[in-house]
Design a protein around this motif. Structure first.
Motif, mmCIF file in Angstrom:
data_model
loop_
_atom_site.group_PDB
_atom_site.id
_atom_site.type_symbol
_atom_site.label_atom_id
_atom_site.label_comp_id
_atom_site.label_asym_id
_atom_site.label_seq_id
_atom_site.Cartn_x
_atom_site.Cartn_y
_atom_site.Cartn_z
ATOM 1 N N ASP A 160 47.063 22.486 39.969
ATOM 2 C CA ASP A 160 47.369 23.863 40.367
ATOM 3 C C ASP A 160 46.906 24.123 41.796
ATOM 4 N N LYS A 161 47.664 24.912 42.504
ATOM 5 C CA LYS A 161 47.237 25.384 43.826
ATOM 6 C C LYS A 161 46.812 26.843 43.664
ATOM 7 N N ILE A 162 45.539 27.116 43.905
ATOM 8 C CA ILE A 162 45.027 28.480 43.742
ATOM 9 C C ILE A 162 45.289 29.247 45.027
ATOM 10 N N LEU A 163 46.045 30.310 44.905
ATOM 11 C CA LEU A 163 46.489 31.070 46.071
ATOM 12 C C LEU A 163 45.599 32.269 46.377
ATOM 13 N N ALA A 164 45.177 32.981 45.319
ATOM 14 C CA ALA A 164 44.457 34.239 45.558
ATOM 15 C C ALA A 164 43.590 34.599 44.358
ATOM 16 N N ILE A 165 42.559 35.371 44.616
ATOM 17 C CA ILE A 165 41.737 36.005 43.587
ATOM 18 C C ILE A 165 41.826 37.510 43.825
ATOM 19 N N ASP A 166 42.166 38.239 42.771
ATOM 20 C CA ASP A 166 42.374 39.691 42.897
ATOM 21 C C ASP A 166 43.380 39.998 44.011
ATOM 22 N N ARG A 167 44.374 39.108 44.126
ATOM 23 C CA ARG A 167 45.477 39.235 45.100
ATOM 24 C C ARG A 167 45.025 39.139 46.549
ATOM 25 N N GLU A 168 43.782 38.676 46.747
ATOM 26 C CA GLU A 168 43.282 38.413 48.102
ATOM 27 C C GLU A 168 43.349 36.910 48.338
ATOM 28 N N GLU A 169 44.029 36.500 49.403
ATOM 29 C CA GLU A 169 44.219 35.073 49.675
ATOM 30 C C GLU A 169 42.879 34.365 49.864
ATOM 31 N N ILE A 170 42.749 33.183 49.290
ATOM 32 C CA ILE A 170 41.545 32.370 49.423
ATOM 33 C C ILE A 170 41.812 31.297 50.470
ATOM 34 N N ASP A 171 41.018 31.309 51.533
ATOM 35 C CA ASP A 171 41.191 30.336 52.610
ATOM 36 C C ASP A 171 40.224 29.165 52.503
ATOM 37 N N ILE A 180 35.957 33.351 41.934
ATOM 38 C CA ILE A 180 36.395 33.355 40.534
ATOM 39 C C ILE A 180 35.391 34.118 39.666
ATOM 40 N N ILE A 181 34.094 33.861 39.888
ATOM 41 C CA ILE A 181 33.053 34.538 39.107
ATOM 42 C C ILE A 181 33.116 36.049 39.300
ATOM 43 N N ASN A 182 33.377 36.483 40.533
ATOM 44 C CA ASN A 182 33.393 37.917 40.826
ATOM 45 C C ASN A 182 34.744 38.565 40.563
ATOM 46 N N GLY A 183 35.781 37.739 40.349
ATOM 47 C CA GLY A 183 37.138 38.275 40.307
ATOM 48 C C GLY A 183 37.606 38.732 38.938
ATOM 49 N N ASN A 184 38.784 39.362 38.944
ATOM 50 C CA ASN A 184 39.409 39.851 37.708
ATOM 51 C C ASN A 184 40.772 39.199 37.450
ATOM 52 N N SER A 185 41.389 38.668 38.508
ATOM 53 C CA SER A 185 42.678 38.004 38.318
ATOM 54 C C SER A 185 42.782 36.823 39.267
ATOM 55 N N ILE A 186 43.620 35.852 38.904
ATOM 56 C CA ILE A 186 43.794 34.649 39.705
ATOM 57 C C ILE A 186 45.281 34.363 39.843
ATOM 58 N N GLU A 196 50.388 34.658 37.915
ATOM 59 C CA GLU A 196 49.165 35.472 38.018
ATOM 60 C C GLU A 196 48.566 35.626 36.627
ATOM 61 N N LYS A 197 47.279 35.334 36.504
ATOM 62 C CA LYS A 197 46.592 35.407 35.218
ATOM 63 C C LYS A 197 45.364 36.300 35.334
ATOM 64 N N GLU A 198 45.040 36.978 34.248
ATOM 65 C CA GLU A 198 43.792 37.726 34.186
ATOM 66 C C GLU A 198 42.636 36.756 33.934
ATOM 67 N N ILE A 199 41.551 36.927 34.645
ATOM 68 C CA ILE A 199 40.347 36.138 34.380
ATOM 69 C C ILE A 199 39.668 36.755 33.163
ATOM 70 N N PRO A 200 39.441 35.979 32.111
ATOM 71 C CA PRO A 200 38.831 36.551 30.901
ATOM 72 C C PRO A 200 37.530 37.272 31.228
ATOM 73 N N VAL A 201 37.325 38.426 30.603
ATOM 74 C CA VAL A 201 36.144 39.232 30.899
ATOM 75 C C VAL A 201 34.861 38.483 30.582
ATOM 76 N N ASP A 202 34.909 37.551 29.614
ATOM 77 C CA ASP A 202 33.706 36.798 29.243
ATOM 78 C C ASP A 202 33.686 35.395 29.852
#
Length: 450
Positions: A160-171, A180-186, A196-202
């Motif tokens: 997989d190529k990870i593009l963004a966390i919480d729709r913010e591009e990861i450089d 990823i730890i701080n985020g809500n979506s990937i 786009e997937k939701e990061i599980p709350v747990d």
């Protein structure tokens, strides 16, 4: 020198530096506003001190209990709980006799120094070392999920190529795990499709189940031979450390993770490994075990060697002194912002992040087990920011509690009574003890149980 001893020395050196500078942040404005400071202590001196010396009106000392430090300012309800002094008439040199704005500056001094110190460290590191990182867009074939169970919980897989966390591009790949730890979506790209997937709350709880596997994600790496144990069935095969395996039975592989399916396919069989040794390529026959292994440990290449062979790119950024100042400030603000996000997760029981709260052992483990100045200063800056934020929380007995009451006084014009402040100080003290017991209890639990 023992790795534990090296960690311990770094821990106490860092903690002592941060405590002394934090207390100086209170001491200096107190003296500027002609407020008497009775004590200046590194660590707590319950019953006795390791060292003390009176200079002028202030006793400077080192206590025996390394849980923090303090300055005792005349006419102030603090951890000393000196109610006898407070029962007397206010004196001109006492904290309570000063204007509210001066008292506010004195109380904000410690956290201000902690944040400024972190920024100065980041400025110095940017100027001295610069930044070296792996750009996300330089991973041509995506990421490697080292721990499949954790990857499945997150919803990502190798390639997989990870593009963004919480729709913010990861450089920056080095920042990926924290995001990823701080985020809500990937947002990922898989086989040309954007998902786009939701990061599980747990998800944090999933990571904390085995902290040795917390770095479950990495750049894809080549299959390089490390060592071949004496009891390996392929000890005499001709394989040698630093050999790169580039194929199995004429099926080419570029990455280590591509080998496992082929080893499963040919287990308990003899296969021909295509091996690159220096500039030569050769075929070496080996036996695949019934557990789909070759009987060797994984070796590695330097980042520079992997960059030369096209596995990823390294980006190095150097800063002039002028450029290092905004870079250091930005690093300080970003670190503080990320810590606040983590704290929000800790206070949400659904995340399970509270399981990762640690005490002195956890802080000590943040330091490397070999002496490394960049790592030492980076960790010290992070702890300084944590101390600044924790101290400004509006909890009685912390600086933030005093600031809250001072702001109330400045807005309403009414000063809380000394008796109220005494009770608030006691409640805050017991809250801090409870937090201290919980955090260090977590350390003990992990040590004994896990």
């Amino acid at each position: 020198m023992s790795p534990i001893l090296i960690k311990t020395i770094q821990f106490f050196l860092s903690l002592s530096l941060l405590i002394v500078l934090h207390e100086l942040g209170h001491f200096i404005p107190a003296k500027l506003f002609k407020t008497r400071v009775e004590k200046f202590y590194l660590f707590f001196d319950i019953k006795f001190s390791l060292f003390k010396k009176k200079i002028g009106e202030t006793v400077y000392g080192i206590g025996w209990l390394p849980l923090g430090g303090y300055v005792k300012i005349s006419g102030m309800i603090d951890e000393s709980m000196d109610t006898a002094q407070m029962a007397e008439e206010p004196k001109p040199w006492e904290f309570r006799s000063k204007p509210a704005w001066q008292r506010l500056i004195i109380m904000l001094g410690g956290v201000t120094v902690n944040f400024i110190l972190a920024v100065i460290i980041y400025i110095g590191m940017a100027y001295s070392y610069g930044d070296q990182f792996i750009p996300m867009n330089s991973l041509p074939d995506g990421i490697w999920v080292r721990e499949k169970a954790i990857g499945d919980a997150l919803g990502v897989q190798t390639g997989d190529k990870i593009l963004a966390i919480d729709r913010e591009e990861i450089d920056n790949f080095d920042a990926l795990l924290g995001e990823i730890i701080n985020g809500n979506s990937i947002t990922i790209n898989r086989d040309g499709n954007t998902i786009e997937k939701e990061i599980p709350v747990d998800f944090i709880s999933t990571l904390l189940e085995d902290e040795e596997k917390i770095r479950f994600i990495g750049p894809r790496i080549p299959f390089v031979v490390g060592a071949i144990p004496e009891n390996s069935s392929n000890k005499e095969s001709g394989l040698a450390p630093k050999d790169q395996i580039i194929g199995i039975n004429n099926m080419p592989i570029k990455y280590f993770d591509e080998a496992k399916p082929l080893l499963e396919k040919f287990k308990e069989q003899e296969v021909a490994l295509s091996v690159r040794r220096g500039d030569e390529e050769m075929q070496i026959p080996v036996i695949i075990s019934d557990s789909a292994t070759i009987g060797l440990s994984l070796g590695g290449m330097t980042f520079e060697e992997m960059e030369d062979r096209g596995y990823f790119k390294l980006e190095t950024k150097k800063y002039s002194f002028e450029e290092s100042i905004p870079a250091g400030i930005d690093k300080g603000v970003t670190t503080l912002s990320n810590y606040v996000k983590q704290l929000k997760k800790i206070f949400n029981p659904e995340t399970g992040a509270y399981k990762g709260v640690g005490g002195f052992a956890a802080i000590g483990s943040m330091f490397p087990d070999t002496w490394n100045w960049p790592a030492f200063w980076s960790t010290t800056a992070l702890i300084s920011i944590i101390l600044a934020f924790m101290n400004i929380l509006p909890i009685p007995a912390l600086d933030g509690g005093h600031v809250t009451f001072l702001l109330y006084e400045m807005v309403t014009g009414r000063k809380p009574s000394d008796k109220f402040l005494e009770y608030a100080q006691m409640i805050g003290f017991f809250l801090l003890i409870a937090l201290l017991l919980f955090a260090n209890g977590n350390d003990i639990y992990k040590w004994l149980i896990k």
